[in-house]
Enzyme design. Structure first.
Site, PDB file in Angstrom:
ATOM      1  N   CYS A   1      19.948 -14.806  -3.433  1.00 26.27           N
ATOM      2  CA  CYS A   1      18.690 -15.089  -4.123  1.00 26.27           C
ATOM      3  C   CYS A   1      18.054 -16.339  -3.498  1.00 26.27           C
ATOM      4  O   CYS A   1      18.653 -16.972  -2.625  1.00 26.27           O
ATOM      5  CB  CYS A   1      18.962 -15.311  -5.608  1.00 26.27           C
ATOM      6  SG  CYS A   1      19.782 -16.893  -5.961  1.00 26.27           S
TER       7      CYS A   1
ATOM      8  N   HIS B   1      26.285 -18.971  -9.458  1.00 26.21           N
ATOM      9  CA  HIS B   1      26.310 -17.749  -8.652  1.00 26.21           C
ATOM     10  C   HIS B   1      27.528 -17.799  -7.733  1.00 26.21           C
ATOM     11  O   HIS B   1      28.029 -18.876  -7.414  1.00 26.21           O
ATOM     12  CB  HIS B   1      25.051 -17.648  -7.793  1.00 26.21           C
ATOM     13  CG  HIS B   1      23.810 -17.353  -8.562  1.00 26.21           C
ATOM     14  ND1 HIS B   1      22.715 -16.760  -7.985  1.00 26.21           N
ATOM     15  CD2 HIS B   1      23.476 -17.570  -9.855  1.00 26.21           C
ATOM     16  CE1 HIS B   1      21.763 -16.622  -8.891  1.00 26.21           C
ATOM     17  NE2 HIS B   1      22.203 -17.110 -10.031  1.00 26.21           N
TER      18      HIS B   1
ATOM     19  N   GLU C   1      27.896 -17.428  -4.557  1.00 25.09           N
ATOM     20  CA  GLU C   1      27.724 -18.240  -3.346  1.00 25.09           C
ATOM     21  C   GLU C   1      27.831 -19.729  -3.653  1.00 25.09           C
ATOM     22  O   GLU C   1      28.444 -20.487  -2.885  1.00 25.09           O
ATOM     23  CB  GLU C   1      26.354 -17.985  -2.698  1.00 25.09           C
ATOM     24  CG  GLU C   1      26.103 -16.554  -2.297  1.00 25.09           C
ATOM     25  CD  GLU C   1      25.307 -15.766  -3.329  1.00 25.09           C
ATOM     26  OE1 GLU C   1      24.433 -14.997  -2.913  1.00 25.09           O
ATOM     27  OE2 GLU C   1      25.579 -15.920  -4.539  1.00 25.09           O
TER      28      GLU C   1
ATOM     29  N   CYS D   1      20.397 -19.514  -3.821  1.00 22.10           N
ATOM     30  CA  CYS D   1      21.575 -19.453  -2.957  1.00 22.10           C
ATOM     31  C   CYS D   1      21.189 -19.524  -1.479  1.00 22.10           C
ATOM     32  O   CYS D   1      21.868 -20.181  -0.692  1.00 22.10           O
ATOM     33  CB  CYS D   1      22.377 -18.194  -3.254  1.00 22.10           C
ATOM     34  SG  CYS D   1      23.114 -18.226  -4.905  1.00 22.10           S
TER      35      CYS D   1
END
Length: 172
Positions: free
Chosen positions: A95, A65, A67, A98
């Site tokens: 999410c 992801h 992040e 993260c």
């Protein structure tokens, strides 16, 4: 009155927009690869020390992801897993994975653009970043350049649906 909204004053708003624009630029890199357009940057003392964009499909890595990529890069830049004095800017609300990584890396402030109604853990479904039972917490500012961040995702998924419909029509 100090002209503040959502915990952000006018001068801070401009600064947040400056860095969110950089996160949007990262999201566009993901979009160019056919990835869901989500981007992130980590800023420390007025300098970007970590950049990331969604790479899940490209790398076949569910942890890639935006992040997570930015956290890894920032940690390498600082030679530390603690990202103290840093701010993370991300186009989509983090999410659960993260959000956990943000808390674990001790980022004191997270700024995101648009909420995630399906997986948002910075206030939408729950708020793991400001969970008082955790050892560490991360302040959250939401809605910075919300429309631009949301439009990236909306137009991406609209194009994806159109491609699928065209493919389906050709197969009939």
């Amino acid at each position: 009155m100090d002209n503040c909204e959502n915990g952000t004053c006018l001068g801070q708003q401009k600064e947040h927009e400056r860095w969110m624009s950089e996160a949007i630029a990262e999201a566009r890199k993901a979009e160019a690869l056919g990835e869901v357009p989500i981007g992130a940057v980590i800023v420390r003392r007025g300098e970007i020390i970590g950049r990331g964009y969604n790479l899940r499909e490209t790398t076949m890595d569910s942890t890639a992801h935006a992040e997570m990529v930015a956290i890894r890069e920032a940690s390498a830049a600082l030679n530390s897993w603690r990202l103290l004095e840093c701010t993370l800017y991300v186009t989509l609300e983090p999410c659960p994975m993260c959000a956990g990584a943000i808390v674990q890396s001790r980022v004191p402030l997270t700024v995101y653009g648009t909420p995630d109604p399906k997986a948002g853990c910075a206030g939408t479904l729950m708020n793991l970043l400001e969970e008082p039972r955790f050892n560490h917490r991360t302040e959250v500012i939401s809605g910075i350049m919300r429309e631009e961040c949301a439009e990236l995702l909306t137009s991406f998924f609209r194009r994806l649906r159109q491609v699928r419909l065209q493919k389906s029509a050709r197969e009939e």
